[in-house]
Design a protein around this motif. Structure first.
Motif: not given
Length: 453
Positions: A163-170
């Motif tokens: 999730l590290r790369e996508g957490f900013a989108r969350m």
């Protein structure tokens, strides 16, 4: 003579109890066999179009190749119970890419700039048209993406690196809700309109003005979502962000308690935000300037909607209700057979409401009374968490009887049911959150229970 009658009555009661126990046992085994053999039918591989990762589908012909927001999350909770019961290490490894893919498919269409996340992605969707022209004119993904991700992380020993790369989108998604879906005066979250709200024709939102419904269902989901965001942030080493999400969650909890609790009824309700503002501007009335309502302007930010919906009990599932509030909700509302408590579970709308009906409808699906597997499960989960063990046991048994009867007669489950007769109403072959019956069974039988985050 009197003794003989008493003996016969005792035998009759024993025979009925034996018959019910036998039927319950048969239903339990039938449900297990059906789900254990069938669960992989929810697995879907991306076959071109908008879906980029493997995913979970609700099942049946009506939902053959579509990814839905809260459906995929809760289907996954049931999937993990199946894997806990009978899955191998290989089965769990196979399932993981479908689970993670549900989250990753949505993050692929979430903008860092505005945080818009679609609620549904269809295999036949045009990727360039998933995002509407005006993202604030209608609803987006329900606040369950972090809960789904947190659940997957919990089930896999805390591994959040995927999730590290996508957490900013969350995080952008949460900001979108906080900045564009939240009522400033109350701190409550509202729906933009009545499109695909999950509980489709809930009268508190259905056919009501835009941005007017601070739905108790939505706010319970958001409370748990903020808690899940805190958990994920900690897993990713973002301590300050985690603390802020916890602070936001606590503020929302207090807002729900202040504005959505009705002391008179002992129940949580949605609230109406559709109030005209007080401007203090003079108008010409009777030929002279006059400030309307100047002597007593409105000083309340919302109006409670006393519409008896099962969604009020979600405050138990979310952990928002105080112990005393929970006691009143259960004793004064849930267990009332005139309103919610039915032979096969909890009515989604009180039977005393004028809108109560059993119509078989698509678009919207009917949440104005019929039994749904998910509403039964969430009420069960809240009862168990608050210590209402006997009531939780009854809810679980009602659900097992409902699904067991359906499988016995037709070999498939349905989307929703008549609360009094248990007769299926629509959509044979529906899987989805109906499979949470397994989680109830595990609880009844004292086995390890898989719970959502």
């Amino acid at each position: 003579m009197r003794r003989s009658v008493l003996i016969l009555l005792t035998l009759a009661v024993c025979l009925v109890a034996y018959s019910q126990t036998k039927a319950t046992k048969q239903h339990r085994e039938l449900i297990k066999q059906h789900i254990y053999a069938d669960y992989k039918q929810m697995f879907r591989l991306p076959e071109g179009g908008a879906l980029l990762y493997p995913y979970l589908t609700p099942g049946s012909k009506s939902y053959a190749a579509v990814l839905w927001d809260w459906d995929s999350w809760l289907s996954d909770v049931a999937l993990r119970q199946t894997l806990s019961d009978v899955g191998t290490k290989s089965d769990r490894q196979e399932a993981l890419r479908y689970e993670q893919g549900c989250v990753l498919n949505y993050l692929a269409y979430t903008s860092l700039e505005d945080g818009y996340m679609p609620m549904v992605v269809d295999a036949e969707s045009n990727p360039d048209k998933i995002k509407p022209a005006d993202i604030y004119a209608t609803n987006m993904h329900k606040p369950v993406i972090a809960q789904h991700a947190a659940f997957i992380v919990q089930q896999n020993d805390g591994d959040a690196m995927w999730l590290r790369e996508g957490f900013a989108r969350m995080q952008a998604f949460i900001r979108n809700y906080q900045e564009h879906h939240r009522h400033q005066a109350t701190g409550l979250f509202y729906w933009q309109d009545d499109l695909a709200i999950g509980v489709d024709n809930d009268p508190s939102t259905f056919f009501r003005p835009k941005r007017s419904s601070a739905s108790i269902y939505l706010n319970c989901l958001m409370y748990k979502e903020l808690r899940a965001m805190s958990f994920l942030a900690l897993q990713l080493g973002m301590k300050a962000a985690a603390q802020q999400y916890d602070k936001d969650a606590e503020a929302l909890c207090q807002a729900v308690r202040e504005y959505c609790w009705d002391e008179k009824d002992g129940m949580y309700y949605s609230v109406d935000l559709n109030l005209l503002p007080y401007t203090g501007e003079p108008q010409i009335i009777f030929g002279k300037p006059f400030v309307l309502h100047e002597g007593a302007p409105r000083d309340y930010p919302c109006l409670i909607q006393r519409l008896g919906s099962w969604s009020g009990f979600m405050t138990l599932w979310a952990g928002i209700a105080t112990p005393e509030q929970a006691r009143r909700m259960v004793k004064e509302n849930l267990l009332d057979e005139r309103t919610f408590w039915a032979p096969y579970g909890v009515r989604t709308l009180s039977k005393l409401e004028k809108m109560y009906n059993m119509r078989a409808t698509h678009n919207p699906s009917n949440w104005q009374g019929p039994i749904w597997g998910i509403s039964n499960y969430m009420v069960f989960r809240g009862l168990a968490d608050y210590g209402f063990q006997e009531e939780a046991r009854q809810m679980a048994k009602k659900t097992i009887a409902l699904f067991g009867n359906d499988l016995s007669k037709g070999g498939v489950l349905h989307e929703y049911y008549n609360p009094d007769t248990g007769e299926p109403i629509i959509n044979p072959g529906f899987q989805n959150w109906n499979y949470l019956a397994l989680n109830m069974l595990a609880w009844l039988e004292g086995r390890p229970v898989v719970k959502e985050f």
